[in-house]
Scaffold this motif. Structure first.
Motif, PDB file in Angstrom:
ATOM      1  N   UNK A  97       0.846  -1.195   0.000  1.00 31.43           N
ATOM      2  CA  UNK A  97       0.000   0.000   0.000  1.00 31.43           C
ATOM      3  C   UNK A  97       0.887   1.253   0.000  1.00 31.43           C
ATOM      4  N   UNK A  98       1.567   1.531  -1.128  1.00 31.19           N
ATOM      5  CA  UNK A  98       2.509   2.658  -1.163  1.00 31.19           C
ATOM      6  C   UNK A  98       1.826   4.028  -1.145  1.00 31.19           C
ATOM      7  N   UNK A  99       0.563   4.088  -1.561  1.00 29.94           N
ATOM      8  CA  UNK A  99      -0.169   5.358  -1.526  1.00 29.94           C
ATOM      9  C   UNK A  99      -1.640   5.071  -1.240  1.00 29.94           C
ATOM     10  N   UNK A 100      -2.313   6.050  -0.696  1.00 30.72           N
ATOM     11  CA  UNK A 100      -3.737   5.953  -0.361  1.00 30.72           C
ATOM     12  C   UNK A 100      -4.066   4.661   0.398  1.00 30.72           C
ATOM     13  N   UNK A 101      -3.351   4.379   1.487  1.00 32.62           N
ATOM     14  CA  UNK A 101      -3.592   3.138   2.227  1.00 32.62           C
ATOM     15  C   UNK A 101      -4.944   3.164   2.929  1.00 32.62           C
ATOM     16  N   UNK A 102      -5.449   1.975   3.286  1.00 29.80           N
ATOM     17  CA  UNK A 102      -6.711   1.918   4.024  1.00 29.80           C
ATOM     18  C   UNK A 102      -6.530   2.407   5.456  1.00 29.80           C
ATOM     19  N   UNK A 103      -7.641   2.659   6.122  1.00 32.90           N
ATOM     20  CA  UNK A 103      -7.600   2.959   7.550  1.00 32.90           C
ATOM     21  C   UNK A 103      -7.053   1.712   8.250  1.00 32.90           C
ATOM     22  N   UNK A 104      -6.365   1.923   9.370  1.00 28.55           N
ATOM     23  CA  UNK A 104      -5.734   0.777  10.026  1.00 28.55           C
ATOM     24  C   UNK A 104      -5.712   0.980  11.530  1.00 28.55           C
ATOM     25  N   UNK A 105      -5.924  -0.107  12.231  1.00 31.50           N
ATOM     26  CA  UNK A 105      -5.749  -0.104  13.681  1.00 31.50           C
ATOM     27  C   UNK A 105      -4.917  -1.307  14.068  1.00 31.50           C
ATOM     28  N   UNK A 106      -4.339  -1.256  15.222  1.00 30.63           N
ATOM     29  CA  UNK A 106      -3.495  -2.355  15.671  1.00 30.63           C
ATOM     30  C   UNK A 106      -3.923  -2.883  17.023  1.00 30.63           C
ATOM     31  N   UNK A 107      -3.466  -4.075  17.310  1.00 31.95           N
ATOM     32  CA  UNK A 107      -3.752  -4.704  18.597  1.00 31.95           C
ATOM     33  C   UNK A 107      -2.638  -5.695  18.887  1.00 31.95           C
ATOM     34  N   UNK A 108      -2.609  -6.157  20.116  1.00 35.57           N
ATOM     35  CA  UNK A 108      -1.641  -7.174  20.503  1.00 35.57           C
ATOM     36  C   UNK A 108      -2.346  -8.519  20.561  1.00 35.57           C
ATOM     37  N   UNK A 109      -1.703  -9.542  20.027  1.00 34.25           N
ATOM     38  CA  UNK A 109      -2.264 -10.885  19.991  1.00 34.25           C
ATOM     39  C   UNK A 109      -2.553 -11.347  21.422  1.00 34.25           C
ATOM     40  N   UNK A 110      -3.799 -11.724  21.712  1.00 33.39           N
ATOM     41  CA  UNK A 110      -4.140 -12.092  23.089  1.00 33.39           C
ATOM     42  C   UNK A 110      -3.651 -13.479  23.508  1.00 33.39           C
ATOM     43  N   UNK A 111      -3.343 -14.335  22.547  1.00 30.36           N
ATOM     44  CA  UNK A 111      -2.895 -15.694  22.870  1.00 30.36           C
ATOM     45  C   UNK A 111      -1.595 -15.990  22.136  1.00 30.36           C
ATOM     46  N   UNK A 112      -0.771 -16.817  22.721  1.00 33.87           N
ATOM     47  CA  UNK A 112       0.491 -17.212  22.089  1.00 33.87           C
ATOM     48  C   UNK A 112       0.277 -18.449  21.233  1.00 33.87           C
ATOM     49  N   UNK A 113       0.582 -18.329  19.962  1.00 31.76           N
ATOM     50  CA  UNK A 113       0.555 -19.454  19.039  1.00 31.76           C
ATOM     51  C   UNK A 113       1.986 -19.604  18.550  1.00 31.76           C
ATOM     52  N   UNK A 114       2.623 -20.732  18.780  1.00 28.88           N
ATOM     53  CA  UNK A 114       4.038 -20.891  18.422  1.00 28.88           C
ATOM     54  C   UNK A 114       4.321 -20.497  16.971  1.00 28.88           C
ATOM     55  N   UNK A 115       5.255 -19.566  16.814  1.00 31.32           N
ATOM     56  CA  UNK A 115       5.698 -19.136  15.495  1.00 31.32           C
ATOM     57  C   UNK A 115       4.870 -18.039  14.860  1.00 31.32           C
ATOM     58  N   UNK A 116       3.674 -17.748  15.381  1.00 30.32           N
ATOM     59  CA  UNK A 116       2.789 -16.742  14.786  1.00 30.32           C
ATOM     60  C   UNK A 116       3.175 -15.350  15.268  1.00 30.32           C
ATOM     61  N   UNK A 117       3.489 -14.468  14.311  1.00 37.43           N
ATOM     62  CA  UNK A 117       3.878 -13.103  14.641  1.00 37.43           C
ATOM     63  C   UNK A 117       2.798 -12.084  14.328  1.00 37.43           C
ATOM     64  N   UNK A 118       1.885 -12.413  13.368  1.00 33.36           N
ATOM     65  CA  UNK A 118       0.916 -11.420  12.911  1.00 33.36           C
ATOM     66  C   UNK A 118      -0.336 -12.088  12.377  1.00 33.36           C
ATOM     67  N   UNK A 119      -1.446 -11.386  12.505  1.00 33.40           N
ATOM     68  CA  UNK A 119      -2.713 -11.780  11.896  1.00 33.40           C
ATOM     69  C   UNK A 119      -3.355 -10.476  11.413  1.00 33.40           C
ATOM     70  N   UNK A 120      -4.004 -10.522  10.264  1.00 30.62           N
ATOM     71  CA  UNK A 120      -4.591  -9.308   9.698  1.00 30.62           C
ATOM     72  C   UNK A 120      -6.029  -9.581   9.275  1.00 30.62           C
ATOM     73  N   UNK A 121      -6.942  -8.714   9.675  1.00 30.41           N
ATOM     74  CA  UNK A 121      -8.345  -8.760   9.240  1.00 30.41           C
ATOM     75  C   UNK A 121      -8.594  -7.532   8.371  1.00 30.41           C
ATOM     76  N   UNK A 122      -9.552  -7.632   7.447  1.00 29.24           N
ATOM     77  CA  UNK A 122      -9.801  -6.521   6.536  1.00 29.24           C
ATOM     78  C   UNK A 122     -11.277  -6.399   6.201  1.00 29.24           C
ATOM     79  N   UNK A 123     -11.668  -5.170   5.872  1.00 25.37           N
ATOM     80  CA  UNK A 123     -12.993  -4.897   5.332  1.00 25.37           C
ATOM     81  C   UNK A 123     -12.769  -4.170   4.013  1.00 25.37           C
ATOM     82  N   UNK A 124     -13.419  -4.662   2.962  1.00 21.93           N
ATOM     83  CA  UNK A 124     -13.248  -4.081   1.625  1.00 21.93           C
ATOM     84  C   UNK A 124     -14.606  -3.866   0.964  1.00 21.93           C
ATOM     85  N   UNK A 125     -14.641  -2.970   0.003  1.00 23.28           N
ATOM     86  CA  UNK A 125     -15.829  -2.833  -0.823  1.00 23.28           C
ATOM     87  C   UNK A 125     -15.947  -4.085  -1.685  1.00 23.28           C
ATOM     88  N   UNK A 126     -17.165  -4.547  -1.887  1.00 20.41           N
ATOM     89  CA  UNK A 126     -17.393  -5.749  -2.702  1.00 20.41           C
ATOM     90  C   UNK A 126     -17.172  -5.452  -4.173  1.00 20.41           C
TER      91      UNK A 126
END
Length: 126
Positions: A97-126
């Motif tokens: 997303x080099x320009x005009x990126x979507x709105x974004x918020x962040x959070x900290x992963x509430x549970x430890x899953x071995x090896x998992x560093x990130x998860x991303x959810x999105x809402x897009x126009x259909x």
């Protein structure tokens, strides 16, 4: 528009408790997507950049299956296991997303899953 479940084998298979995405009200709601390889089901990548890339690749495949695309994303939630990974995640994010990126918020992963560093959810126009 009736509620429609979205699934593609080109993205990580979700657990039975939720769908990859749901298309409704002119939007596509993509569930929290892990950096899982669709072919193996294993977490792909050991760095935050690699894992962010795989999450976004999975989201891209899901959106395409829904008839949408990355450029139609309006909002995302990025969940990190470690706050220190934010700069690396953002580095990869800017490649997608080099320009005009979507709105974004962040959070900290509430549970430890071995090896998992990130998860991303999105809402897009259909």
């Amino acid at each position: 528009m009736a509620r429609q479940i979205v699934f593609t084998p080109k993205a990580a298979k979700p657990p039975p408790s939720y769908s990859q995405a749901v298309k409704a009200a002119g939007l596509v709601f993509v569930s929290g997507t892990a950096p899982t390889d669709p072919a193996t089901g294993a977490i792909k990548g050991t760095t935050i950049q690699e894992q962010t890339r795989q999450c976004l690749s999975n989201i891209q495949a899901i959106l395409e299956a829904a008839g949408s695309s990355l450029d139609k994303i309006v909002s995302v939630t990025v969940v990190l296991a470690e706050e220190d990974d934010f700069p690396g995640m953002n580095e990869e994010w800017l490649k997608w997303f080099p320009s005009d990126p979507p709105a974004r918020q962040g959070a900290k992963l509430p549970a430890r899953i071995p090896g998992l560093k990130v998860s991303i959810a999105a809402i897009a126009e259909a």
